[in-house]
Motif scaffolding. Structure first.
Motif, mmCIF file in Angstrom:
data_model
loop_
_atom_site.group_PDB
_atom_site.id
_atom_site.type_symbol
_atom_site.label_atom_id
_atom_site.label_comp_id
_atom_site.label_asym_id
_atom_site.label_seq_id
_atom_site.Cartn_x
_atom_site.Cartn_y
_atom_site.Cartn_z
ATOM 1 N N ARG A 205 0.864 -1.195 -0.126
ATOM 2 C CA ARG A 205 -0.027 -0.224 0.207
ATOM 3 C C ARG A 205 1.034 1.335 0.078
ATOM 4 N NH1 ARG A 205 -3.758 0.636 5.077
ATOM 5 N NH2 ARG A 205 -1.703 0.757 6.040
ATOM 6 N N SER A 206 1.953 1.185 0.739
ATOM 7 C CA SER A 206 2.819 2.446 0.730
ATOM 8 C C SER A 206 3.534 2.954 -0.446
ATOM 9 C CB SER A 206 3.955 2.114 1.860
ATOM 10 O OG SER A 206 4.977 1.400 1.283
ATOM 11 N N LEU A 207 3.620 1.801 -1.596
ATOM 12 C CA LEU A 207 4.079 2.008 -2.889
ATOM 13 C C LEU A 207 3.293 2.735 -3.756
ATOM 14 C CD1 LEU A 207 5.841 -1.358 -3.451
ATOM 15 C CD2 LEU A 207 7.090 0.531 -2.504
ATOM 16 N N LEU B 87 10.266 -8.541 -4.291
ATOM 17 C CA LEU B 87 9.222 -9.146 -4.774
ATOM 18 C C LEU B 87 7.648 -8.788 -4.534
ATOM 19 C CD1 LEU B 87 10.266 -12.923 -3.553
ATOM 20 C CD2 LEU B 87 10.322 -12.078 -5.839
ATOM 21 N N TRP B 88 7.582 -8.054 -3.343
ATOM 22 C CA TRP B 88 6.309 -7.377 -3.134
ATOM 23 C C TRP B 88 6.190 -6.198 -4.062
ATOM 24 C CZ3 TRP B 88 1.677 -8.420 -1.089
ATOM 25 C CH2 TRP B 88 1.591 -9.681 -0.255
ATOM 26 N N ARG B 89 7.216 -5.625 -4.363
ATOM 27 C CA ARG B 89 7.161 -4.355 -5.251
ATOM 28 C C ARG B 89 6.872 -4.704 -6.615
ATOM 29 N NH1 ARG B 89 10.688 -2.532 -9.125
ATOM 30 N NH2 ARG B 89 12.112 -4.002 -8.374
ATOM 31 N N TRP C 90 -0.768 -2.825 -10.688
ATOM 32 C CA TRP C 90 -0.963 -1.728 -11.313
ATOM 33 C C TRP C 90 -1.166 -1.894 -12.860
ATOM 34 C CZ3 TRP C 90 -0.243 3.257 -8.427
ATOM 35 C CH2 TRP C 90 -0.318 4.691 -9.282
ATOM 36 N N LEU C 91 -0.125 -2.437 -13.211
ATOM 37 C CA LEU C 91 0.009 -2.554 -14.697
ATOM 38 C C LEU C 91 -1.194 -3.422 -15.445
ATOM 39 C CD1 LEU C 91 1.405 -2.351 -17.343
ATOM 40 C CD2 LEU C 91 2.963 -4.462 -16.853
ATOM 41 N N ARG C 92 -1.951 -4.212 -14.467
ATOM 42 C CA ARG C 92 -3.040 -4.875 -15.043
ATOM 43 C C ARG C 92 -4.163 -4.100 -15.371
ATOM 44 N NH1 ARG C 92 -4.563 -9.179 -10.926
ATOM 45 N NH2 ARG C 92 -6.153 -9.606 -12.462
#
Length: 763
Positions: A137-139, A171-173, A180-182
């Protein structure tokens, strides 16, 4: 599949003290649902007792009983970690190093009634899950650069564990980038994506915080049970109730299927004839804000609750009243809820019951009507049967009725469609076979002492003595395999499709509350589904590992690589015993080669079959992928390529199927990047409807199976000698399904069962 009868030895050997039983009763009765659990989670006394009782049963009465020692503890530990974090996205190598001492302590945890070790593991898992979703979520605030050439490996079952938090965060990034890309590829703008993912991840965090001690205990006990063999399982109180519902195809409630929509439980479907639909006050999409028991009990606010907890409040005894505060679907969340009182009734789960249809085959040889019986499971209401309920649900009774209706309609062959039928009752498998043979053994059951019990059909008469095909696939298992193998060994019908699952073991459902001698309406200790025997075909072979091989095999889907008995490391080996005393009732070999030849020639010229093969090849190619690019341009090109391929498939379907073509909604064909509860209610309900209507859509495999039976009918109709070989009991049973023009001389024999009867079985 399960045998409901408990072993007397089990009941006499194990009890718990009165104090322990009283403690379990108090704790079981006092549990209430909740919005958020208190961490760290702690085991209850009843869970410790249930674990110990289960261990005593498994170490003494399991078909392949193994001691619960340090060696077994290590296996349980590995299975437990895999169950919690099979994709290796929560624990690091550093975490596992800290947990390693527990590897040989889980046996002591059970024997000493101290489950702190498995709960420590589960609590760490929950802590890590919340930590990682919070990090994801922070990203979102900064966004991502999709011009790089990074790759996200989404299938990590064979990957190494990340060494530390830094590596796992990376990995989580990448996982968050892919989310996001989807959405970006589906046409969403950045601000919309950020808001949507913020809400999604918050939801994941909140739902993770709602796990409770039952979830932790269920996960641990499942790992222990399935370590003994793949089909032994522990069913906690929630899971035991759901299992019983699926076996008896009925429950007591209001007749509404529910779904989770954000913080609300909403109406997904209303069951015909149920109290909810009869009231005319509940509608699809209505949200439930509170639930009250009886006509005057307090209302309990359920906003933000788990779906299963709300379901548990709404279900109840037949004749009792439940009140719901409902926010109508067409009003905003600030609208005043409407209070609705409903009287609970017994609800039949008809979607999982046997059903029929007729396929009409027209070719150069003429026109044929082939009946199809779709059987999702070998269900049986054990309790209703024992209580003398004349209307108890039974797969065999339902199929017998459908056969009668198909005979009335004049079908010339019947297909038993057992694709994805995972099994059920052993008794039903025996009785179902009896609908298609006169009488005789069906299956051999060998217990842990080596004693072999031959079970079967001892009632004379058949419900159907005409051409028969059994359509199976990799998802056909257990009771399905017993039935299919018996039909094959008797030469009674043609087996068509793919090799079956390969489950050749029998489970007994042990009610732990009976052993603990507790009292009350609701399960407190749960149930243990334990492997107690292995079944064998009447020819002496086993379906274990190998399954049943079709006489006419259809193209394989590739599911056998990761689905089926052979994929389990601890599956029992294939063995065989002496054959039972039986006589085949017919022999399909005289015309099998001809049927295969006609099948091969037909599908070689079939556009529908070619389309099915092309779609299967495309599916297998996608399924074999384990990673995706995080480069926007590359993913966009891949999406366009996939879109073009699917457009071609849709066009071919429309040419073949006309208005019934699959995939008319182009937007539904490509990934929209959304979770199910993020889609509009209208699209969710449409998807549910499409799934239920799938049985009525073009099905090349089923239609080709009907063609094979039509070919069989033509061969029988034209050749008296062949009819005497391939029909049951030499064609002496009456053959009322044959057209009058047939020249076969029928000798006198037992009369065929009247339409709609059960062939003299009294099922």
């Amino acid at each position: 599949m399960k045998l409901r009868t408990l072993s007397t030895a089990i009941l006499l050997t194990f009890t718990v003290t009165g104090a322990m039983a009283q403690s379990a009763a108090d704790m079981g009765a006092g549990r209430r649902p909740h919005k958020e659990s208190v961490f760290p989670l702690k085991p209850t006394d009843q869970e410790a007792a249930a674990a110990q009782i289960s261990a005593r049963l498994l170490t003494r009465f399991h078909y392949d009983a193994q001691p619960l020692d340090d060696a077994m503890s290590a296996k349980i530990y590995d299975a437990y970690i895999k169950a919690l974090d099979g994709d290796k996205m929560q624990f690091t190598q550093a975490d596992l190093a800290k947990l390693k001492p527990y590897r040989t302590q889980l046996d002591d945890a059970i024997w000493n009634s101290d489950l702190s070790a498995p709960f420590d593991i589960f609590n760490l898992y929950v802590q890590r899950a919340i930590q990682h979703w919070t990090y994801a979520r922070s990203l979102l605030a900064k966004g991502f650069d999709f011009n790089t050439h990074e790759v996200y490996q989404y299938d990590r079952k064979k990957a190494d564990w990340a060494p530390d938090d830094v590596a796992l965060n990376d990995l989580w990034r990448k996982r968050t980038m892919n989310d996001w890309l989807r959405l970006k590829l589906a046409g969403k703008k950045d601000d919309e994506i950020r808001a949507l993912l913020e809400k999604r991840y918050n939801g994941y965090i909140e739902r993770t915080k709602q796990v409770d001690d039952q979830d932790a205990f269920q996960s641990f006990m499942t790992a222990y049970a399935e370590t003994t063999d793949p089909h032994t399982d522990y069913l906690g109180p929630r899971e035991a109730e759901q299992f019983d519902i699926m076996m008896r195809l009925s429950l007591e409630g209001i007749g509404a299927q529910l779904m989770l929509r954000d913080d609300y439980v909403a109406i997904a479907e209303l069951v015909p004839g149920g109290p909810a639909i009869k009231s005319n006050k509940l509608h699809l999409g209505d949200r439930i804000a509170a639930v009250g028991q009886g006509t005057e009990g307090p209302m309990v606010d359920v906003i933000g609750w788990r779906l299963d907890d709300v379901v548990n409040l709404i279900r109840g005894k037949k004749g009792s009243t439940v009140r719901l505060d409902v926010i109508p679907a067409d009003k905003g969340l600030d609208a005043k809820p409407e209070r609705i009182a409903l009287v609970r009734q017994k609800i039949q789960v008809e979607d999982m019951a046997a059903s029929k249809k007729i396929i009409e085959i027209k070719d150069a040889k003429g026109a044929h009507k082939i009946g199809v019986i779709d059987l999702p499971s070998f269900y049986s209401d054990f309790d209703g049967r024992q209580d003398g309920d004349k209307n108890y649900k039974s797969a065999t009774r339902d199929v017998a009725k459908l056969i009668g209706e198909l005979k009335q309609a004049g079908v010339e062959g019947i297909v038993m469609d057992l694709r994805d039928d995972g099994g059920g009752s052993l008794t039903e498998a025996n009785q179902m076979t009896g609908l298609f043979i006169d009488k005789g053994p069906v299956v051999q059951v060998r217990d842990s002492r080596g004693h072999v019990d031959v079970q079967g059909d001892d009632q004379a008469g058949m419900a159907w003595d005409g051409p028969l095909a059994v359509l199976v696939n990799r998802g056909s298992a257990s009771a399905s395999e017993i039935f299919t193998a018996a039909i094959k060994d008797y030469g009674r019908g043609i087996i068509i499709g793919n090799p079956t699952f390969g489950k050749g073991t029998v489970q007994n459902l042990v009610n732990l509350d009976r052993i603990a001698q507790t009292h009350g309406d609701k399960s407190q200790f749960g149930e243990l589904k334990m492997t107690i025997a292995e079944f064998f075909r009447i020819n002496g072979g086993s379906t274990q590992l190998k399954g049943v091989t079709p006489d006419i095999e259809y193209p394989r889907t590739g599911a056998e690589k990761d689905y089926g008995e052979s994929t389990y490391d601890n599956a029992l080996p294939w063995t065989q015993i002496a054959p039972a005393e039986y006589q085949p009732v017919a022999n399909i070999q005289p015309y099998l080669a001809t049927l295969k030849g006609e099948h091969d020639a037909r599908v070689a010229q079939s556009p529908a079959w070619k389309l099915m093969l092309d779609e299967l090849a495309a599916y297998q190619k996608l399924r074999d992928k384990t990673s995706v690019s995080l480069n926007y341009a590359q993913r966009e090109a891949e999406r366009k390529q996939l879109d073009a391929q699917q457009a071609e498939f849709r066009a071919r379907h429309k040419l073949l199927d006309g208005k019934n073509a699959k995939g008319d909604d182009d937007a539904a064909q490509l990934d929209d990047g959304l979770d199910p509860n993020e889609r509009s209610l209208k699209s969710v309900l449409k998807e549910e409807k499409d799934v239920k209507n799938a049985r009525n859509k073009p099905d090349p495999e089923l239609r080709e199976t009907a063609h094979v039976l039509a070919d069989a009918y033509d061969l029988i109709h034209a050749n008296q000698t062949l009819a005497g070989q391939v029909l049951p009991y030499g064609g002496k049973m009456g053959n009322a399904w044959l057209k009058p023009a047939v020249t076969v001389v029928v000798k006198h024999g037992p009369s065929p069962a009247p339409a709609g009867s059960t062939g003299g079985h009294g099922h």
